[in-house]
Design a protein around this motif. Structure first.
Motif, PDB file in Angstrom:
ATOM      1  N   PHE A  94       0.955  -1.182   0.019  1.00 16.36           N
ATOM      2  CA  PHE A  94      -0.196  -0.007  -0.163  1.00 16.36           C
ATOM      3  C   PHE A  94       0.814   1.114  -0.053  1.00 16.36           C
ATOM      4  O   PHE A  94       0.649   2.191  -0.644  1.00 16.36           O
ATOM      5  CB  PHE A  94      -0.883   0.158   1.297  1.00 16.36           C
ATOM      6  N   SER A  95       1.951   1.167   0.599  1.00 18.90           N
ATOM      7  CA  SER A  95       2.799   2.150   0.891  1.00 18.90           C
ATOM      8  C   SER A  95       3.455   2.472  -0.611  1.00 18.90           C
ATOM      9  O   SER A  95       3.628   3.742  -1.223  1.00 18.90           O
ATOM     10  CB  SER A  95       3.767   2.027   1.954  1.00 18.90           C
ATOM     11  N   ARG A  96       4.048   1.511  -1.047  1.00 20.04           N
ATOM     12  CA  ARG A  96       4.884   1.430  -2.240  1.00 20.04           C
ATOM     13  C   ARG A  96       3.977   1.871  -3.551  1.00 20.04           C
ATOM     14  O   ARG A  96       4.429   2.793  -4.588  1.00 20.04           O
ATOM     15  CB  ARG A  96       5.439  -0.078  -2.607  1.00 20.04           C
ATOM     16  N   CYS A  97       2.781   1.556  -3.560  1.00 15.86           N
ATOM     17  CA  CYS A  97       1.877   1.736  -4.694  1.00 15.86           C
ATOM     18  C   CYS A  97       0.772   3.015  -4.574  1.00 15.86           C
ATOM     19  O   CYS A  97       0.074   3.415  -5.347  1.00 15.86           O
ATOM     20  CB  CYS A  97       0.998   0.699  -4.677  1.00 15.86           C
ATOM     21  N   HIS A  98       1.380   3.809  -3.548  1.00 17.64           N
ATOM     22  CA  HIS A  98       0.625   5.003  -3.051  1.00 17.64           C
ATOM     23  C   HIS A  98      -1.079   4.587  -3.030  1.00 17.64           C
ATOM     24  O   HIS A  98      -1.726   5.340  -3.559  1.00 17.64           O
ATOM     25  CB  HIS A  98       0.695   6.129  -4.166  1.00 17.64           C
ATOM     26  N   LEU A 100      -2.833   4.889  -0.455  1.00 15.90           N
ATOM     27  CA  LEU A 100      -3.608   5.673   0.457  1.00 15.90           C
ATOM     28  C   LEU A 100      -3.117   7.195   0.333  1.00 15.90           C
ATOM     29  O   LEU A 100      -1.933   7.611   0.024  1.00 15.90           O
ATOM     30  CB  LEU A 100      -3.298   5.191   1.858  1.00 15.90           C
ATOM     31  N   GLN A 143      -6.714   3.240  -7.745  1.00 14.74           N
ATOM     32  CA  GLN A 143      -5.603   2.539  -8.584  1.00 14.74           C
ATOM     33  C   GLN A 143      -4.372   2.177  -7.865  1.00 14.74           C
ATOM     34  O   GLN A 143      -4.131   0.908  -8.056  1.00 14.74           O
ATOM     35  CB  GLN A 143      -4.917   3.727  -9.588  1.00 14.74           C
TER      36      GLN A 143
END
Lengths: 162, 758
Positions: A94-98, A100, A143
């Motif tokens: 979730f952090s890597r793929c933005h 949030l 996304q």
């Protein structure tokens, strides 16, 4: 005092005993009685999914479950995902793929996705999109969330298949 | 956030806090004749039942210093009249939310119901005024850019389009509703209010003014904020009531809005009607535009921005990227018995872009010109910047035409035109929308609005502690835009340190000396600009100290990779953390008289223009009328991109909100003014199934007016999407000769125009 029930909950592997009114929601029990405020309330009528937790492994809207209904059962919340300082693979994705922005809906999406990943899915992006459509996010356009869950499904599958 | 360790207002532990529940008006319009509170006062756990009279009838009044503006007071609690269903009348304070809501049900309000004004049509039909101060129901009437030759230009034009466009009322609906926790602290002689807001300092001013306190006596802290989108950049009456109660009762008091309250009782946006006459030459050149814009602004002017936000923006910025020739506009704010409108993400620009793009497509159809070609002929070109528009705006350099051409190339290469042709019974269409958005309005630009208090500048403090870590304070206040990341990047860049060593503190009126918060795509440009200036000054201090220790001229010292060194002499390196500890702990060894490493910076740019072209590919099912956006592409130019991931995230989130406004979301009301969309079952926020993957491409035209070369971009996604989506729907319906000029486009609307054209 009337209408009070002694309830035993296993939350993230720890046992809690709480005395509850019948009408007290599981979300309020988690947030207010146990101090686990990672579970958020976005609509309180079961649509947005921000309050999603796992009840005996199944994703539920904790705003629609009464605390007494969870008596003797196991609850998993966002606070139970990381291993100490180490974020879970899903949290890292979730952090890597933005996945949030404001972060309010994030715990609900993480728990929803965790339940889905536990089914050992193929992780097709269309299927992921369908699954995460159970919850609402107002910031991201979804996304990053779809990408994060798809990535983790692929990684876990690879690990499973050796 | 990922661990569930974020701290939103409702997460703040305060075991002895009471909870406020509001008794709200059940009717849209009426006169309050009696309020019965006795039963509630004796209910279990109740601490107080508060009416307007109990707190001295305080009000929030937004003021524009314009003759065309009628100031109207918004009482914190309604006392004589109720002006919308959901308006707060009584506050019930109890030991828990459960008990407060129980007791609220025991309050009875006697209200003599009157005929409500809900729509512009109701207004035109004439009904009693909502505010006595504005007998005609018009709270602001701006006649702008009068052009004596416009009428002639339109009369002589080969093609004159005389069109009406409408947009529905939408809710910002952040996932976290509004919330506050207020407590009086004797020790500091201060009311401390934790509040989910975008504008802490303005809330401080609003609370202080309403409660008769000094600014110093109010501290507003915004912890993590779960989305705002403009709703949280106005001061909410409920939060001020909670603060008033906390002050009166000397009890910690919290209020957390539920979703029904948020949809029914919080501010909305974008209910607008544009009547536009536009003249075109035979070759598609736009000769003139005359616009009459009316905004249904609801029952009150919001504080501090006022109800003029939408009509002013619409009338001023309607031309957008196009050379409109001659121009005049009238913008009115019409009062109705619905909740007030706040400056929701994009403020009128989703509508005005929709209007201009519809005009372009209509003219292209009528004149037999390609849709892209007519835009080429009317778009402000690179060599024409700075372009002085007939709307009084000077547009700085942008890439308007380049963005459109790039977009056209991208969708061609992505095979959109082929996909449009597929023959499976679904109607497919492609829509393209060009726009610019003015961002980061400084005080010079905001001054033209003539608010009693003029926003615009911002300040930042940067300080380095003895270990070399850096703390930045700002008066902007993020709610998901990643300020922690981008501000750290900007500051670290100036100081030559790792961004991980820079910590941003925001959202606290006692931490930041002052600020105008986060709205209008201003934070990174103005707040980040101020931080960059401050960091530059701190860097100068570090260079001075390093120069002394290295026996070099400060001007020859460079800061990089956590070190200071004489330019081109790597052997001369000294750690920045060593400089920091020397200044703090061993200043006696320095002749330099710095005792601390800290600096202040400010920024106040004039407002600049980001631009973008959006393209949407939609499928319309002629059987059901259902429209689905299946592909989406954005080419955007926000100047220097500080962080591509954050820019893309803002664009995508904005597009989702724009698609929602185009196809799904609308607050609807029964004929007597009852809201029909009070839950997420009825108010259709899109899920992942409704939002397609969104490709984002960047053009970079560095901005010469800002500290970092960046232009703001937080609202753009929302601004372009309705126009692109509706253009695509109309393209899909083109063979049927059907046209839709209002948003949202619902399945019933599609079926209706298909039936009419059959």
């Amino acid at each position: 005092m009337k209408d009070q029930h002694l309830v035993t909950l296993d939350v993230n592997g720890r046992e809690y005993e709480v005395v509850l009114e019948s009408r007290r929601t599981l979300a309020d029990v988690l947030r207010q009685d146990l101090g686990l405020t990672g579970t958020h309330l976005g609509c309180e009528h079961g649509i947005c999914g921000a309050c999603t937790v796992l009840l005996d492994g199944e994703p539920v809207r904790s705003c629609l479950v009464f605390g007494v209904q969870a008596d003797g059962r196991s609850v998993r919340t966002v606070e139970g995902l990381a291993d100490g300082d180490e974020l879970s693979d899903l949290q890292q994705a979730f952090s890597r793929c933005h996945g949030l922005q404001c972060g309010f809906c994030t715990p609900g999406f993480l728990m929803l996705a965790e339940a889905y990943l536990d089914t050992e899915p193929a992780g097709d992006p269309e299927e992921v999109r369908d699954v995460v459509s159970a919850n609402l996010c107002r910031c991201t356009g979804y996304q990053g969330i779809v990408e994060a869950v798809t990535e983790v499904a692929a990684a876990r599958r690879k690990q499973r298949d050796g | 956030m990922l661990r569930g360790a974020g701290v939103f207002v409702d997460d703040i532990a305060q075991p002895h806090a009471c909870h406020v529940a509001f008794v709200r008006s059940p009717v849209a319009a009426g006169r309050i004749t009696a309020i019965h509170t006795a039963a509630a006062k004796t209910a279990a756990g109740v601490r107080a039942v508060v009416t307007a009279d109990d707190i001295g009838r305080p009000a929030l009044t937004a003021v524009l210093e314009r003759d065309e503006f009628v100031p109207t007071a918004m009482p914190l609690l309604a006392h004589d009249k109720v002006r919308y269903a959901g308006e707060p009348i009584v506050a019930v304070v109890a030991d828990s939310r459960y008990l407060a809501e129980d007791a609220a049900e025991l309050v009875a309000c006697e209200i003599e119901e009157t005929a409500p004004v809900l729509s512009l049509a109701d207004h035109d039909a004439g009904v009693p005024p909502i505010h006595d101060e504005a007998p005609d129901g018009v709270l602001v009437d701006l006649q702008m850019f009068a052009d004596g030759e416009l009428a002639e230009a339109l009369a002589d034009a080969p093609l004159v389009l005389d069109e009406t466009f409408r947009s529905g009322r939408v809710a910002a609906a952040p996932l976290e509703g509004r919330a506050c926790l207020a407590q009086w602290q004797d020790r500091d002689d201060q009311l401390v209010v934790h509040l989910s807001t975008q504008v802490p300092h303005q809330v401080r001013t609003g609370i202080a003014a309403a409660l008769g306190l000094a600014e110093r006596q109010v501290r507003v802290v915004a912890p993590d904020v779960g989305g705002g989108f403009g709703l949280k950049c106005v001061v909410g009456r409920e939060e001020v009531v909670a603060a008033a109660i906390a002050r009166r009762l000397r009890l910690p008091v919290r209020w957390s809005e539920d979703r029904q309250e948020n949809l029914m009782g919080a501010c909305h946006g974008h209910e607008q009607e544009y009547r536009v006459r536009a003249g075109f030459a035979a070759d598609g050149t736009l000769l003139g535009v005359d616009a009459d814009i009316r905004c249904n602004i609801g029952a009150y002017s919001v504080y501090p921005f006022s109800c003029a936000v939408e009509p002013l923006m619409a009338a001023t910025e309607l031309p957008g990227v196009y050379k409109v020739g001659r121009y005049a506009a009238r913008g009115r704010g019409i009062a109705t018995n619905k909740p007030p409108t706040a400056p929701y993400r994009g403020v009128s620009r989703p509508q005005l872009v929709f209007v201009m793009e519809r005009l372009m497509d209509k003219a292209a159809n009528r004149l037999g010109i390609d849709r892209l070609e007519i835009r080429r002929r009317n778009t402000i070109r690179r060599e024409e910047f700075p372009y002085q528009g007939p709307n009084g705006i000077s547009y700085e350099l942008g890439s308007y035409l380049e963005a459109m051409e790039r977009c056209a190339t991208e969708i061609e290469q992505a095979g959109w035109w082929e996909r449009r042709k597929s023959d499976d019974g679904l109607l497919r269409g492609i829509g393209i929308a060009n726009f610019s958005e003015r961002t980061a309005y400084g005080t010079a630009t905001m001054g033209m609005r003539k608010m009693q208090m003029t926003p615009g500048f911002d300040v930042s403090h940067v300080r380095m502690d003895a270990s070399g870590d850096v703390t930045v304070t700002t008066g902007t206040c993020g709610h998901g835009q990643g300020h922690e990341t981008t501000f750290a990047q900007v500051v670290a860049d100036r100081l030559g340190v790792d961004p991980a060593r820079v910590k941003l503190r925001q959202g606290d009126t006692d931490l930041a000396s002052f600020g105008w918060g986060t709205w209008g795509s201003r934070s990174l440009v103005i707040g980040g600009g101020a931080a960059a200036v401050a960091a530059g000054r701190l860097a100068d201090q570090l260079r001075e100290i390093a120069g002394e220790l290295l026996e070099a001229d400060a001007a020859d010292v460079e800061l990089l990779d956590g070190h200071a060194q004489v330019r081109g002499v790597p052997d001369s390196r000294i750690g920045i953390d060593t400089l920091a500890s020397t200044v703090h702990f061993r200043s006696h060894t320095l002749t330099h008289d710095e005792q601390l490493l800290e600096a202040r910076g400010a920024a106040n740019p004039p407002g600049m223009f980001s631009n973008a072209t959006h393209a949407a590919l939609v499928e319309v099912d002629p059987g059901t009328g259902d429209t689905k956006v299946v592909d989406y592409l954005v080419v955007e130019d926000c100047g220097v991109v500080i962080n591509p991931m954050i820019v893309d995230g803002q664009v995508r989130g904005g597009v989702a909100q724009g698609i929602a406004a185009a196809l799904y979301e609308e607050m609807t009301y029964s004929p007597d003014g009852q809201p029909l969309t009070g839950t997420f079952m009825d108010y259709l926020m899109p899920t992942a199934s409704e939002i397609p993957p969104i490709a984002v491409h960047h053009l970079v035209t560095p901005c010469e007016l800002t500290e970092t070369g960046a232009k703001g971009m937080g609202e753009g996604g929302t601004i372009g999407a309705p126009a692109a989506v509706v253009a695509a729907v109309n393209d899909a319906l083109r063979d049927y000769g059907a046209e839709i000029d209002s948003i949202p486009v619902r399945p019933a609307d599609v079926l209706c125009v298909l039936r009419e054209s059959a």
